[in-house]
Design an enzyme around this catalytic site. Structure first.
Site, PDB file in Angstrom:
ATOM      1  N   HIS A 254       1.028  -1.182  -0.284  1.00 26.39           N
ATOM      2  CA  HIS A 254      -0.031   0.106   0.033  1.00 26.39           C
ATOM      3  C   HIS A 254       0.590   0.853   0.159  1.00 26.39           C
ATOM      4  O   HIS A 254       0.678   2.291  -0.911  1.00 26.39           O
ATOM      5  CB  HIS A 254      -1.012  -0.187   1.507  1.00 26.39           C
ATOM      6  CG  HIS A 254      -1.585   1.054   1.810  1.00 26.39           C
ATOM      7  ND1 HIS A 254      -2.760   1.278   1.564  1.00 26.39           N
ATOM      8  CD2 HIS A 254      -1.463   2.007   2.016  1.00 26.39           C
ATOM      9  CE1 HIS A 254      -2.989   2.756   1.221  1.00 26.39           C
ATOM     10  NE2 HIS A 254      -2.357   3.535   1.869  1.00 26.39           N
ATOM     11  N   GLU A 255       2.222   1.260   0.757  1.00 28.55           N
ATOM     12  CA  GLU A 255       2.800   2.485   1.285  1.00 28.55           C
ATOM     13  C   GLU A 255       3.739   2.326  -0.046  1.00 28.55           C
ATOM     14  O   GLU A 255       3.512   3.790  -0.149  1.00 28.55           O
ATOM     15  CB  GLU A 255       3.713   2.597   2.286  1.00 28.55           C
ATOM     16  CG  GLU A 255       2.404   2.643   3.733  1.00 28.55           C
ATOM     17  CD  GLU A 255       2.262   3.565   3.704  1.00 28.55           C
ATOM     18  OE1 GLU A 255       1.941   5.121   3.026  1.00 28.55           O
ATOM     19  OE2 GLU A 255       0.814   3.574   4.295  1.00 28.55           O
ATOM     20  N   HIS A 258       1.497   4.521  -2.525  1.00 27.75           N
ATOM     21  CA  HIS A 258       1.552   5.657  -2.796  1.00 27.75           C
ATOM     22  C   HIS A 258       2.955   6.281  -3.242  1.00 27.75           C
ATOM     23  O   HIS A 258       2.902   8.052  -4.112  1.00 27.75           O
ATOM     24  CB  HIS A 258       1.868   6.016  -1.242  1.00 27.75           C
ATOM     25  CG  HIS A 258       0.240   6.195  -0.809  1.00 27.75           C
ATOM     26  ND1 HIS A 258      -0.851   6.662  -1.575  1.00 27.75           N
ATOM     27  CD2 HIS A 258      -0.057   5.682   0.689  1.00 27.75           C
ATOM     28  CE1 HIS A 258      -1.809   6.028  -0.508  1.00 27.75           C
ATOM     29  NE2 HIS A 258      -1.800   6.095   0.395  1.00 27.75           N
ATOM     30  N   HIS A 264      -5.030   7.684  -2.170  1.00 24.07           N
ATOM     31  CA  HIS A 264      -6.693   6.314  -1.548  1.00 24.07           C
ATOM     32  C   HIS A 264      -7.565   6.212  -2.541  1.00 24.07           C
ATOM     33  O   HIS A 264      -8.077   6.901  -2.936  1.00 24.07           O
ATOM     34  CB  HIS A 264      -6.473   6.708  -0.754  1.00 24.07           C
ATOM     35  CG  HIS A 264      -5.773   6.930   0.411  1.00 24.07           C
ATOM     36  ND1 HIS A 264      -5.291   8.618   1.591  1.00 24.07           N
ATOM     37  CD2 HIS A 264      -4.706   5.861   1.105  1.00 24.07           C
ATOM     38  CE1 HIS A 264      -3.860   7.804   2.432  1.00 24.07           C
ATOM     39  NE2 HIS A 264      -4.199   6.434   1.713  1.00 24.07           N
ATOM     40  N   CYS A 265      -7.917   5.507  -2.825  1.00 25.21           N
ATOM     41  CA  CYS A 265      -8.810   4.464  -3.551  1.00 25.21           C
ATOM     42  C   CYS A 265     -10.223   5.255  -2.564  1.00 25.21           C
ATOM     43  O   CYS A 265     -10.061   4.794  -1.639  1.00 25.21           O
ATOM     44  CB  CYS A 265      -8.831   3.472  -3.615  1.00 25.21           C
ATOM     45  SG  CYS A 265      -9.713   2.861  -5.115  1.00 25.21           S
ATOM     46  N   CYS A 270      -9.982  -2.026  -2.161  1.00 31.73           N
ATOM     47  CA  CYS A 270      -9.298  -2.121  -2.425  1.00 31.73           C
ATOM     48  C   CYS A 270      -8.050  -1.998  -1.730  1.00 31.73           C
ATOM     49  O   CYS A 270      -8.601  -1.931  -0.651  1.00 31.73           O
ATOM     50  CB  CYS A 270      -9.074  -0.939  -3.501  1.00 31.73           C
ATOM     51  SG  CYS A 270      -7.399  -0.975  -4.622  1.00 31.73           S
ATOM     52  N   CYS A 289      -8.058  -3.128  -6.976  1.00 36.24           N
ATOM     53  CA  CYS A 289      -9.277  -2.749  -7.693  1.00 36.24           C
ATOM     54  C   CYS A 289      -8.452  -2.505  -9.527  1.00 36.24           C
ATOM     55  O   CYS A 289      -7.906  -1.807  -9.290  1.00 36.24           O
ATOM     56  CB  CYS A 289      -9.927  -1.684  -6.886  1.00 36.24           C
ATOM     57  SG  CYS A 289      -9.858   0.442  -7.673  1.00 36.24           S
TER      58      CYS A 289
END
Length: 360
Positions: A254-255, A258, A264-265, A270, A289
């Site tokens: 996740h990070e 970025h 952010h989705c 997601c 997603c």
């Protein structure tokens, strides 16, 4: 519970774009990839569902942000993309990740392998692990948890100085809790997109972090000076479990997402959804997603099918039926730890469904 549901046309525009050049680019994807991504706007899809909010403290409710569609991502002039000269993701371990050296080394290798599959086509390299003292960062005891914390911003400066020439980004990982400034309670992670560096802590992902019996509590900080890091010697490390590994993989990807410029989705359930707390982070899926997947594919250039196959290989490789939990507080270095992937079972089943659509 609240459901964030967008119309078919809104999702189609977010994924494909009304820009003729970007729409044409989408049409050039092979039929299998388009078939999978088109699941984004199928209301009855069992692969990609709407976002569900469970409380006002959830991220979307408490952090209003403008959604980022594919066109906005693609056109962002500040977004950084890997180049032939800078195409490596570096992982810097800070302090120990396991309660023996061999477990710590295995754990970071598992994370490296997962990142190589997730960001398929890029190289992932490990920097030599360093103790907390090498960073020269400030540290404190958290008033709420009585747990040691290190200063995230100062770690970022340390990582920037150590960034290799071929690095797209350098991410630090640690089992020590983080704080970004004195007025903040804690932070899961922090990144500088400009500098391509990030630091992420897995401390709060341990099963007993929020328990009153958590063994990482420090009653009183007795340091002789700001340069005395002896308090971190033999500091408590949570045992490595399948859930801890899954949470770590989720946070790390996740990070790093970025750093690629993915915001952010807010379209569908997601990995790139924001999270304010552990319960919300656990609800986030491991998958991107279709809208975020297209963003990452355009930045890296991978085959979606080959990427999914690599993720399945990571789950299958070196895994056994033995429950993967370290002996508690073991300081022996001869522990044979199989990769604990029980928590990834649903993720593998989901990928298998995606591969069936890609290969139809």
């Amino acid at each position: 519970m609240q459901t964030v549901r967008h119309s078919e046309q809104t999702l189609k525009t977010a994924l494909i774009s009304k820009n003729p050049a970007l729409a044409s680019q989408y049409e050039k994807l092979d039929a299998g990839q388009r078939r999978l991504m088109n699941e984004a706007f199928r209301p009855d899809s069992d692969l990609f569902g709407p976002i569900t909010l469970h409380s006002q403290s959830d991220w979307i409710n408490s952090h209003p942000e403008a959604p980022q569609d594919f066109e906005e991502f693609f056109s962002d002039p500040y977004r950084k993309t890997p180049s032939p000269e800078k195409c490596s993701i570096y992982i810097q371990c800070i302090g120990s990740l396991g309660n023996t050296r061999s477990i710590s080394e295995e754990y970071v290798r598992w994370l490296k392998g997962y990142c190589e599959a997730f960001f398929y086509g890029l190289r992932v390299k490990l920097l030599e692990p360093v103790p907390i003292s090498a960073t020269r960062c400030s540290f404190r005891i958290n008033d709420s948890t009585q747990n040691l914390q290190i200063h995230a911003g100062q770690i970022l400066k340390f990582l920037k100085k150590r960034k290799p020439e071929d690095a797209f980004c350098v991410v630090g990982i640690t089992m020590i809790d983080l704080y970004p400034r004195d007025s903040w309670n804690f932070v899961f992670g922090q990144a500088s997109l400009t500098d391509g560096v990030g630091i992420f802590s897995f401390a709060r992902y341990g099963s007993d972090f929020y328990s009153s019996h958590y063994e990482g509590k420090v009653k009183k900080l007795q340091k002789k000076s700001s340069s005395d890091y002896s308090v971190f010697d033999n500091y408590y490390i949570p045992e490595v479990t399948s859930v801890l590994l899954l949470r770590s993989c989720k946070t790390l990807t996740h990070e790093i997402g970025h750093i690629f410029g993915l915001r952010h989705c807010q379209w569908l359930a997601c990995l790139m959804q924001g999270s304010n707390h552990l319960e919300e982070a656990d609800r986030r899926p491991l998958n991107l997603c279709p809208i975020c997947l297209r963003k990452l594919q355009s930045a890296v250039g991978f085959s979606i099918q080959e990427r999914y196959k690599a993720l399945v290989r990571w789950i299958d490789d070196e895994s056994t039926d033995t429950p993967g939990v370290t002996p508690k507080h073991s300081r022996e270095d001869n522990v044979n730890l199989p990769k604990p992937v029980e928590a990834f079972k649903e993720w593998k089943e989901w990928i298998t469904k995606c591969l069936a659509i890609l290969q139809k």
